[in-house]
Design an enzyme around this catalytic site. Sequence first.
Site, PDB file in Angstrom:
ATOM      1  N   GLN A 126       1.767   1.208  10.464  1.00 15.55           N
ATOM      2  CA  GLN A 126       0.425   0.796  10.055  1.00 15.55           C
ATOM      3  C   GLN A 126      -0.333   0.184  11.228  1.00 15.55           C
ATOM      4  OE1 GLN A 126       0.694  -2.086   6.880  1.00 15.55           O
ATOM      5  NE2 GLN A 126       2.545  -3.001   7.697  1.00 15.55           N
TER       6      GLN A 126
ATOM      7  N   HIS B 110      -1.939   4.569   8.380  1.00 13.40           N
ATOM      8  CA  HIS B 110      -2.384   3.587   7.373  1.00 13.40           C
ATOM      9  C   HIS B 110      -3.890   3.369   7.494  1.00 13.40           C
ATOM     10  CE1 HIS B 110      -3.039  -0.359   5.385  1.00 13.40           C
ATOM     11  NE2 HIS B 110      -2.110   0.076   4.565  1.00 13.40           N
TER      12      HIS B 110
ATOM     13  N   ASP C 130      -4.570   4.568   3.807  1.00 11.66           N
ATOM     14  CA  ASP C 130      -4.805   3.681   2.664  1.00 11.66           C
ATOM     15  C   ASP C 130      -6.289   3.342   2.613  1.00 11.66           C
ATOM     16  OD1 ASP C 130      -4.739   1.828   0.629  1.00 11.66           O
ATOM     17  OD2 ASP C 130      -3.111   0.632   1.484  1.00 11.66           O
TER      18      ASP C 130
ATOM     19  N   GLU D  75      -3.778   6.886  -0.068  1.00 17.57           N
ATOM     20  CA  GLU D  75      -3.271   5.805  -0.910  1.00 17.57           C
ATOM     21  C   GLU D  75      -4.431   5.030  -1.534  1.00 17.57           C
ATOM     22  OE1 GLU D  75      -0.446   1.800  -0.423  1.00 17.57           O
ATOM     23  OE2 GLU D  75      -0.395   3.389   1.104  1.00 17.57           O
TER      24      GLU D  75
ATOM     25  N   ASP E   5      -0.835   2.513  -5.603  1.00 21.42           N
ATOM     26  CA  ASP E   5      -0.577   1.225  -4.970  1.00 21.42           C
ATOM     27  C   ASP E   5      -1.085   0.086  -5.852  1.00 21.42           C
ATOM     28  OD1 ASP E   5      -0.106  -0.923  -3.305  1.00 21.42           O
ATOM     29  OD2 ASP E   5      -1.694  -0.450  -1.886  1.00 21.42           O
TER      30      ASP E   5
ATOM     31  N   GLN F 135       3.934   3.726  -4.151  1.00 24.13           N
ATOM     32  CA  GLN F 135       4.397   2.721  -3.199  1.00 24.13           C
ATOM     33  C   GLN F 135       5.200   1.665  -3.939  1.00 24.13           C
ATOM     34  OE1 GLN F 135       3.562  -0.726   0.066  1.00 24.13           O
ATOM     35  NE2 GLN F 135       1.757   0.284  -0.733  1.00 24.13           N
TER      36      GLN F 135
ATOM     37  N   LYS G  63       6.078  -1.620  -3.423  1.00 29.55           N
ATOM     38  CA  LYS G  63       5.656  -2.723  -2.549  1.00 29.55           C
ATOM     39  C   LYS G  63       6.663  -3.843  -2.705  1.00 29.55           C
ATOM     40  CE  LYS G  63       1.534  -3.100  -1.161  1.00 29.55           C
ATOM     41  NZ  LYS G  63       0.097  -3.263  -0.955  1.00 29.55           N
TER      42      LYS G  63
END
Length: 416
Positions: free
Chosen positions: A172, A194, A238, A274, A308, A330, A332
């Site tokens: 990322q 990312h 994302d 994402e 997400d 994801q 997380k």
Amino acid sequence: MKIIDVICSKGRTGFFFDDQRAIKQGAVSDGAAYIGKTATAGFSAVRQAGEAISVMLLLEDGQLAYGDCAAVQYSGAGGRDPLFLADDFIPVIEQYIKPQLIGTEVANFRALAHQIESIEVDGKRLHTAIRYGVTQAALDAVAKASKRLMCEVIADEYGTEVSDREIPIFTQSGDNRYENSDKMIMKGAQVLPHALINNVKTKLGENGEKLAEYVAWLRDRILKLRLSQDYTPVLHIDVYGTIGAAFGNDNYTAMADYLESLAELAKPFRLRIEGPMDVEDREKQMLALKELTRIIDERGIGVELVADEWCNTLEDIKYFADNKAGHMVQIKTPDLGGVNNIAEAVLYCKQKGIGAYQGGTCNETDRSAQVCVQIAMATQPDQILAKPGMGVDEGYMIVYNEMQRILAIRRAKANQ
């Protein structure tokens, strides 16, 4: 082997806590800081230093097992637990967890994790960050007591096989999405970048033009810098709900059209997006993502959607996976609480045929990242996040090196 003491120390994470609502409402980036009013309870600034608690379990043979309690960058948003500050929660660990763990046998990780997950204070479960760090330490304790790697403990208890190859690493960039992409390409990251597209006006573009320009640049940059034509990373971006904010959260045709244009720009590389929308509600988010996924598949658009926001806990992950809300979920990791839930989430996604992205946050620590690698090597998700931090080099190094240590140790064991 028993636990004879529980020791806590205050720590820093590899990034910051950010007030996501304040950023979405227009807080202005100023160097490394954000200027604006806070919008989420507990925040004293839109961006403030990330904090962690290191939990160390002293075993009766003198060994120390440890894990780090940490919470995601966007704490308090998307249905998550509140801001995690060490001074507030060390007393909770010492008062409610320490007495229950001292004298406990560390023979079985799943049983120990269940014990930790079951502790309640005033009728409520412990903060996800506490359960996250204490179960990391528990896994390490079982591994040390039995002279196994943590990944071997997970594999033995969940009936899996430890991977004999690398899990693809997703790096990322933070806001430094150009220079950091160069680092990723040169290091050969399998999934990138990312990109942190969290503002319509400054990063996506009112009509999506800024992100389109970036995708085209990234495609050309990979083609220019790659050392081999065999290097074909996945482009995973994302967007923090900004596509829905720009085109309309329920305007699925417009969102699909835009995603199709991005997929064309990304060729010859695969594209993942994402969090295309954020409708600020768990069920509505699932339904919106499910419908957009259906349209993407029906039209044969070459993009994978990643769930997400509002997909935080193990129960949430099962809910989104069961409903095919996204092509990938994801996981997380800090949001799941106990790390036992990471293993269960990855295995559930694989069972349901949906992509398993074992993620986390830039706001973790080196220790939590290492433990996550151990779990990933035992459960084999589709990709794992390089963490902590947004500088690429450090997070990639920590995750890559832990993975290589596991592979080398197991090869050496096999040859003995």
